[in-house]
Write a protein that holds these residues in place. Structure first.
Motif, PDB file in Angstrom:
ATOM      1  N   ASP A   1       0.870  -1.255  -0.044  1.00  0.00           N
ATOM      2  CA  ASP A   1      -0.181   0.028  -0.250  1.00  0.00           C
ATOM      3  C   ASP A   1       0.976   1.344   0.149  1.00  0.00           C
ATOM      4  O   ASP A   1       1.979   1.145   0.689  1.00  0.00           O
TER       5      ASP A   1
ATOM      6  N   GLU B   1       2.731   4.653   0.755  1.00  0.00           N
ATOM      7  CA  GLU B   1       3.189   5.455   2.034  1.00  0.00           C
ATOM      8  C   GLU B   1       2.791   6.881   1.613  1.00  0.00           C
ATOM      9  O   GLU B   1       3.280   7.618   0.740  1.00  0.00           O
TER      10      GLU B   1
ATOM     11  N   ILE C   1       5.523   4.460  -3.605  1.00  0.00           N
ATOM     12  CA  ILE C   1       5.127   3.230  -4.069  1.00  0.00           C
ATOM     13  C   ILE C   1       6.274   2.466  -4.429  1.00  0.00           C
ATOM     14  O   ILE C   1       7.220   3.007  -4.809  1.00  0.00           O
TER      15      ILE C   1
ATOM     16  N   GLU D   1      -3.375   8.238  -3.453  1.00  0.00           N
ATOM     17  CA  GLU D   1      -3.577   7.953  -2.045  1.00  0.00           C
ATOM     18  C   GLU D   1      -5.103   7.177  -2.094  1.00  0.00           C
ATOM     19  O   GLU D   1      -5.264   6.313  -1.304  1.00  0.00           O
TER      20      GLU D   1
ATOM     21  N   LYS E   1      -3.724   0.701  -4.555  1.00  0.00           N
ATOM     22  CA  LYS E   1      -3.558  -0.194  -3.430  1.00  0.00           C
ATOM     23  C   LYS E   1      -2.527  -1.503  -3.648  1.00  0.00           C
ATOM     24  O   LYS E   1      -2.148  -1.394  -4.875  1.00  0.00           O
ATOM     25  N   LYS E   2      -2.107  -1.964  -2.753  1.00  0.00           N
ATOM     26  CA  LYS E   2      -1.398  -3.055  -2.942  1.00  0.00           C
ATOM     27  C   LYS E   2      -1.781  -4.013  -4.286  1.00  0.00           C
ATOM     28  O   LYS E   2      -3.005  -4.465  -3.985  1.00  0.00           O
TER      29      LYS E   2
ATOM     30  N   SER F   1      -2.315  -3.230  -7.297  1.00  0.00           N
ATOM     31  CA  SER F   1      -2.775  -2.377  -8.586  1.00  0.00           C
ATOM     32  C   SER F   1      -1.822  -2.553  -9.534  1.00  0.00           C
ATOM     33  O   SER F   1      -0.433  -2.465  -9.239  1.00  0.00           O
TER      34      SER F   1
END
Length: 177
Positions: A14, A16, A29, A65, A69-70, A72
């Motif tokens: 995810d 930061e 990312i 943001e 997401k993780k 993607s």
């Protein structure tokens, strides 16, 4: 000189989010790109994964943001930068990608309920296709999107051709005497 990086990969964790006192925001990312390499001596294909640190600035930080997401799958266009830190006798360096443009292409899904409505890659049929059909359909859609993104780059070399002089350049000619 040109400093341009284009990456198409999967987000490894995810994002930061860092908000500064001034109110500016950046998002970091980790992006994985994988290529398949054929080894003719063993006649096998090996996957080689490279991890990239991507910094998304204020302009695209809110988008990143909210939607990235993780897992993607994203398209990133930007510049490579070297960052250094440490004392003069113990300098350390790292390289990161400063994203100028980022696009969400799709991503891995753990189950069908996690598919985001914002994702541009969605199943079009009401029937439940097999996992292989879904993957092929997604790959075709991603390929089409990537081709649309790369079209301006293919046309760019024509625009960068050296212009012809407005007046012909005189050449030395032999005169008959």
């Amino acid at each position: 000189m040109i400093n341009k990086v284009i990456l198409l990969g999967n987000v490894g964790a995810d994002p930061e989010v860092h908000v500064f006192e001034s109110g500016n925001k950046i998002v970091r990312i980790r992006l994985a790109t994988t290529e398949r390499i054929y080894n003719p001596t063993t006649t096998t294909w090996n996957d080689h994964t490279e991890w990239h640190h991507v910094i998304i600035g204020q302009r695209n930080a809110n988008f990143a943001e909210m939607y990235i997401k993780k897992g993607s799958q994203v398209y990133v266009e930007g510049k490579i930068r070297r960052r250094e830190w440490g004392e003069q006798d113990d300098k350390r360096y790292s390289y990161e990608i400063r994203a100028d443009e980022i696009r969400l292409l799709g991503g891995r899904r753990n189950d069908s309920s996690e598919m985001r409505s914002e994702s541009p890659v969605q199943s079009q049929s009401s029937e439940q296709p097999s996992a292989q059909q879904q993957q092929q359909q997604q790959q075709q859609q991603l390929l089409q999107q990537l081709q649309q993104l790369l079209l301006p780059l293919r046309q760019a070399p024509q625009a960068r051709r050296r212009p012809q002089p407005a007046h012909p350049v005189p050449t030395a000619s032999k005169s008959a005497t």
